[in-house]
Scaffold this active site. Structure first.
Site, PDB file in Angstrom:
ATOM      1  N   GLY A   1       0.837  -1.287  -0.050  1.00  0.00           N
ATOM      2  CA  GLY A   1      -0.165   0.019  -0.030  1.00  0.00           C
ATOM      3  C   GLY A   1       0.805   1.249  -0.141  1.00  0.00           C
ATOM      4  O   GLY A   1       0.381   2.415  -0.294  1.00  0.00           O
TER       5      GLY A   1
ATOM      6  N   GLY B   1      19.266  -6.717 -15.238  1.00  0.00           N
ATOM      7  CA  GLY B   1      17.915  -7.574 -15.120  1.00  0.00           C
ATOM      8  C   GLY B   1      18.084  -8.598 -13.650  1.00  0.00           C
ATOM      9  O   GLY B   1      17.469  -9.419 -13.659  1.00  0.00           O
TER      10      GLY B   1
ATOM     11  N   GLY C   1       5.910  24.985   5.689  1.00  0.00           N
ATOM     12  CA  GLY C   1       5.403  24.595   4.258  1.00  0.00           C
ATOM     13  C   GLY C   1       3.806  24.674   4.278  1.00  0.00           C
ATOM     14  O   GLY C   1       3.218  24.000   4.891  1.00  0.00           O
TER      15      GLY C   1
ATOM     16  N   GLU D   1       5.309  29.586   5.092  1.00  0.00           N
ATOM     17  CA  GLU D   1       5.478  29.494   3.839  1.00  0.00           C
ATOM     18  C   GLU D   1       6.474  30.356   2.983  1.00  0.00           C
ATOM     19  O   GLU D   1       6.167  31.554   3.225  1.00  0.00           O
ATOM     20  CB  GLU D   1       4.195  29.173   2.891  1.00  0.00           C
ATOM     21  CG  GLU D   1       4.415  29.340   1.543  1.00  0.00           C
ATOM     22  CD  GLU D   1       4.887  27.936   1.162  1.00  0.00           C
ATOM     23  OE1 GLU D   1       4.511  26.985   1.364  1.00  0.00           O
ATOM     24  OE2 GLU D   1       5.830  28.227   0.262  1.00  0.00           O
TER      25      GLU D   1
ATOM     26  N   GLY E   1       8.193  19.037   1.222  1.00  0.00           N
ATOM     27  CA  GLY E   1       8.242  18.365   0.062  1.00  0.00           C
ATOM     28  C   GLY E   1       8.858  16.976   0.376  1.00  0.00           C
ATOM     29  O   GLY E   1       9.124  16.631   1.624  1.00  0.00           O
TER      30      GLY E   1
ATOM     31  N   ASP F   1       6.604   7.948  -7.469  1.00  0.00           N
ATOM     32  CA  ASP F   1       7.140   9.088  -7.013  1.00  0.00           C
ATOM     33  C   ASP F   1       8.741   9.170  -7.339  1.00  0.00           C
ATOM     34  O   ASP F   1       9.065  10.368  -7.467  1.00  0.00           O
ATOM     35  CB  ASP F   1       6.975   9.215  -5.302  1.00  0.00           C
ATOM     36  CG  ASP F   1       5.608   9.691  -4.890  1.00  0.00           C
ATOM     37  OD1 ASP F   1       4.568   9.833  -6.015  1.00  0.00           O
ATOM     38  OD2 ASP F   1       5.407   9.389  -3.955  1.00  0.00           O
TER      39      ASP F   1
ATOM     40  N   HIS G   1     -30.837  17.896  -9.559  1.00  0.00           N
ATOM     41  CA  HIS G   1     -30.949  18.876  -8.535  1.00  0.00           C
ATOM     42  C   HIS G   1     -31.765  18.189  -7.300  1.00  0.00           C
ATOM     43  O   HIS G   1     -32.440  17.587  -7.246  1.00  0.00           O
ATOM     44  CB  HIS G   1     -32.064  19.916  -9.031  1.00  0.00           C
ATOM     45  CG  HIS G   1     -32.309  21.060  -8.034  1.00  0.00           C
ATOM     46  ND1 HIS G   1     -31.531  22.009  -7.601  1.00  0.00           N
ATOM     47  CD2 HIS G   1     -33.412  21.076  -7.416  1.00  0.00           C
ATOM     48  CE1 HIS G   1     -32.175  22.848  -7.003  1.00  0.00           C
ATOM     49  NE2 HIS G   1     -33.303  22.381  -6.630  1.00  0.00           N
TER      50      HIS G   1
HETATM   51  P1  NAI Z   1       4.673  20.564  -1.787  1.00  0.00           P
HETATM   52  O1  NAI Z   1       5.658  20.830  -2.705  1.00  0.00           O
HETATM   53  O2  NAI Z   1       3.371  20.495  -2.167  1.00  0.00           O
HETATM   54  O3  NAI Z   1       4.725  21.641  -0.596  1.00  0.00           O
HETATM   55  C1  NAI Z   1       5.915  22.100   0.291  1.00  0.00           C
HETATM   56  C2  NAI Z   1       5.714  23.634   0.461  1.00  0.00           C
HETATM   57  O4  NAI Z   1       6.809  23.884   1.434  1.00  0.00           O
HETATM   58  C3  NAI Z   1       5.976  24.440  -0.799  1.00  0.00           C
HETATM   59  O5  NAI Z   1       5.016  25.413  -0.966  1.00  0.00           O
HETATM   60  C4  NAI Z   1       7.422  25.032  -0.451  1.00  0.00           C
HETATM   61  O6  NAI Z   1       7.569  26.167  -0.936  1.00  0.00           O
HETATM   62  C5  NAI Z   1       7.447  25.162   1.082  1.00  0.00           C
HETATM   63  N1  NAI Z   1       8.638  25.277   1.732  1.00  0.00           N
HETATM   64  C6  NAI Z   1       9.839  24.632   1.331  1.00  0.00           C
HETATM   65  N2  NAI Z   1      10.998  25.103   1.688  1.00  0.00           N
HETATM   66  C7  NAI Z   1      10.490  25.887   2.897  1.00  0.00           C
HETATM   67  C8  NAI Z   1      11.079  26.706   3.903  1.00  0.00           C
HETATM   68  N3  NAI Z   1      12.355  26.521   4.238  1.00  0.00           N
HETATM   69  N4  NAI Z   1      10.353  27.317   4.673  1.00  0.00           N
HETATM   70  C9  NAI Z   1       9.031  27.645   4.548  1.00  0.00           C
HETATM   71  N5  NAI Z   1       8.239  26.871   3.286  1.00  0.00           N
HETATM   72  C10 NAI Z   1       9.153  26.018   2.644  1.00  0.00           C
HETATM   73  O7  NAI Z   1       5.240  19.514  -0.721  1.00  0.00           O
HETATM   74  P2  NAI Z   1       4.257  18.565   0.390  1.00  0.00           P
HETATM   75  O8  NAI Z   1       3.047  19.282   0.882  1.00  0.00           O
HETATM   76  O9  NAI Z   1       5.183  18.292   1.537  1.00  0.00           O
HETATM   77  O10 NAI Z   1       3.774  17.506  -0.463  1.00  0.00           O
HETATM   78  C11 NAI Z   1       4.513  16.489  -1.005  1.00  0.00           C
HETATM   79  C12 NAI Z   1       3.894  15.703  -2.086  1.00  0.00           C
HETATM   80  O11 NAI Z   1       2.865  14.942  -1.538  1.00  0.00           O
HETATM   81  C13 NAI Z   1       3.201  16.963  -3.182  1.00  0.00           C
HETATM   82  O12 NAI Z   1       3.568  16.439  -4.325  1.00  0.00           O
HETATM   83  C14 NAI Z   1       1.863  16.503  -3.003  1.00  0.00           C
HETATM   84  O13 NAI Z   1       1.093  16.527  -4.078  1.00  0.00           O
HETATM   85  C15 NAI Z   1       1.662  14.879  -2.481  1.00  0.00           C
HETATM   86  N6  NAI Z   1       0.387  15.036  -1.607  1.00  0.00           N
HETATM   87  C16 NAI Z   1      -0.723  14.801  -2.135  1.00  0.00           C
HETATM   88  C17 NAI Z   1      -1.746  14.938  -1.401  1.00  0.00           C
HETATM   89  C18 NAI Z   1      -3.312  15.126  -2.274  1.00  0.00           C
HETATM   90  O14 NAI Z   1      -3.286  14.693  -3.228  1.00  0.00           O
HETATM   91  N7  NAI Z   1      -4.201  15.304  -1.380  1.00  0.00           N
HETATM   92  C19 NAI Z   1      -1.801  15.054  -0.157  1.00  0.00           C
HETATM   93  C20 NAI Z   1      -0.455  15.156   0.494  1.00  0.00           C
HETATM   94  C21 NAI Z   1       0.671  15.129  -0.230  1.00  0.00           C
END
Ligand code: NAI
Length: 476
Positions: A38, A120, A187, A210, A282, A322, A454
């Protein structure tokens, strides 16, 4: 050395789907996983967070609006231990389901960590296996095709104090037996915003720091602005354009509000406090331990280079999910899995990234597909845009939701749907309608002419489609 047609490394939504499809296509398949089937999605991501969010939103709704909704629930309280137990039970049940599917397809499931010994061939060891006993020697497998689906893990940033015990990544937050009273989230991406939604709904004090000028970067500007407003209205403190300088222990707090984050915002040095710091900056690929160099597989910052067929460039070696660094979403990994499996079976399948729904489980939910308005404008396309507010939708009103909208971006000359952005109840369940129409190359006229039931939230999509031509009957 045991011989297989296909070996899959990693049993997440990329790897287990790839293994199942390869088995369906008649391939003798082995699936190697060093943790639980998973992957991140089921065990440390999508499923546990959404289970926690479900309860948190019920609690928040009844606590905040119970009387108005006709519910007397005096003494309503969150039993976080029970909630955590339910989360684990949901995860365990889904995991058993996947185990059943894998077993039912006669896929050999090997518990261990795979390491390339050649293009392989793989050696599987107990390294990294929880509770694993060291083996005398590694088991060896050869396969005509190998699919790498090893996933990713939370990354951190090199600020002083990032290693302190109250700095948690998403894995650790999801394992908590007790909710923090307050937290500073570093973040404001998807993970940060979903944790903010969760703990805010549970009545906790949340601060987001952020670095970029807005939260949810990458989403349509209108969605980012609306969600910033909604979260702020609910009491979440959001600092954008804020640079984290340092994390430290708050002195003299007697164990309460232990964490102190120093950051810089608009040239001024500021401080934020919380019981813990949640690092959501991230995720990085899990490729270091795979010995990719033994097979000559090329990487960039740890991510494996792949073409649109999911081929790595080394004949018979494919990568999905990923580790490819394309789009870190479970459903993208599964789609890539089907492409890789089809190509292994001799087809010429190609992965497309232009119609991928993206969902954020906020309250109300966010869902989008295709281009943002900013990207469509930057591409110089002639646009016609329609929108409809949740405040004018009957079902949203019944569900006590006033924030949100549907926005549809179309090509002004052809009526092609270029993108759609929704912030509304069940947005995540509704986005599929637009994705399906985009895939079928349908037009916005067809969307507008489709009779929507509706009262439903989905009527907002039809209304926004009518609005593209200024013909929405429920909007002035
Ligand atoms: P992300 O890349 O979406 O966001 C990380 C954020 O942290 C960014 O906005 C960045 O600017 C900020 N950041 C980086 N360094 C920083 C710092 N030093 N100080 C302050 N802010 C900083 O990554 P996230 O949220 O960790 O998610 C990782 C992955 O997991 C993403 O690709 C996301 O699509 C996926 N994910 C998807 C979900 C969904 O589809 N509902 C739910 C959770 C994660």
């Amino acid at each position: 050395m045991e011989q297989f047609d296909v070996a899959v490394i990693g049993g997440g939504p990329g790897g287990y789907v790839a293994a199942i499809r390869c088995a369906q296509l008649g391939k003798k398949t082995v699936l190697v996983e060093n943790r639980d089937l998973g992957g991140t999605c089921l065990n440390r991501g999508c499923i546990p967070t959404k289970t926690l969010l479900h309860t948190a939103e019920l609690y928040d709704e009844i606590r905040g609006h119970g009387k108005e909704l006709g519910l007397a629930a005096d003494g309503l309280a969150v039993d976080y231990a029970a909630l955590a137990a339910r989360k684990d039970a949901v995860v365990a049940r889904l995991r058993r389901g996947i185990e059943g599917l894998v077993r039912g397809r006669k896929i050999s499931l090997v518990k261990g960590s795979a390491v390339f010994t050649g293009p392989g061939t793989l050696a599987v060891t107990d390294a990294g296996v929880a509770g694993g006993r060291p083996r005398e020697s590694a088991a060896e497998y050869a396969a005509a095709d190998i699919i790498i689906a090893a996933g990713c893990e939370p990354s951190s940033i090199p600020v002083p104090g990032a290693e302190l015990p109250f700095v948690l990544n998403s894995d650790a937050v999801l394992s908590l037996a007790k909710a923090p009273e307050s937290a500073v989230i570093i973040g404001g991406g998807v993970i940060g915003v979903e944790f903010a939604t969760l703990f805010n709904a549970l009545g906790k004090k949340i601060t987001i720091i952020e670095m970029l000028p807005k939260i949810l970067t990458g989403m349509d500007d209108s969605v980012c602005a609306a969600m910033t407003k909604t979260l702020t209205k609910r009491g979440v403190e959001i600092h954008t354009g804020a640079k984290l300088l340092e994390i430290a222990e708050k002195p003299g707090t007697g164990g309460k509000a232990a964490a102190l984050c120093r950051y810089e915002e608009g040239g001024a040095k500021k401080e934020a406090f919380g019981d813990m710091v949640i690092m959501a900056v991230g995720r990085r690929p899990v490729t270091k331990a795979l010995a990719l160099e033994a097979a000559g597989i090329a990487c960039e910052r740890g991510f494996i280079n792949v073409d649109e067929r999911m081929a790595t460039g080394v004949p018979g070696v494919w990568a999905i999910g990923d580790v490819t660094g394309k789009v870190q979403l479970a459903h993208v990994a599964s789609a890539q899995a089907l492409v890789a499996a089809a190509n292994i079976a001799g087809e010429n399948a190609k992965m497309r990234y232009d119609i991928i729904p993206a969902c954020v489980y906020t309250n109300p939910e966010i869902a989008s597909v295709g281009l943002t308005e900013e990207a469509a404008k930057a591409a110089g396309l002639p646009l016609k845009i329609g929108a409809f507010p949740a405040a004018a939708n009957g079902r949203s009103m019944i569900m006590n939701v006033n924030d949100g909208f549907v926005k549809i971006i179309t090509h002004a000359e052809t009526g092609e749907i270029l993108g759609a952005h929704i912030m509304a109840p069940r947005a995540t369940d509704m986005i599929g309608e637009i994705a399906a129409l985009m895939k079928a190359e349908g037009t916005v006229e067809e969307l507008a002419a489709t009779i929507h039931a509706h009262p439903t939230v989905s009527e907002m999509i039809m209304e926004a489609a009518h609005d593209v031509e200024g013909l929405c009957c429920h909007k002035l």
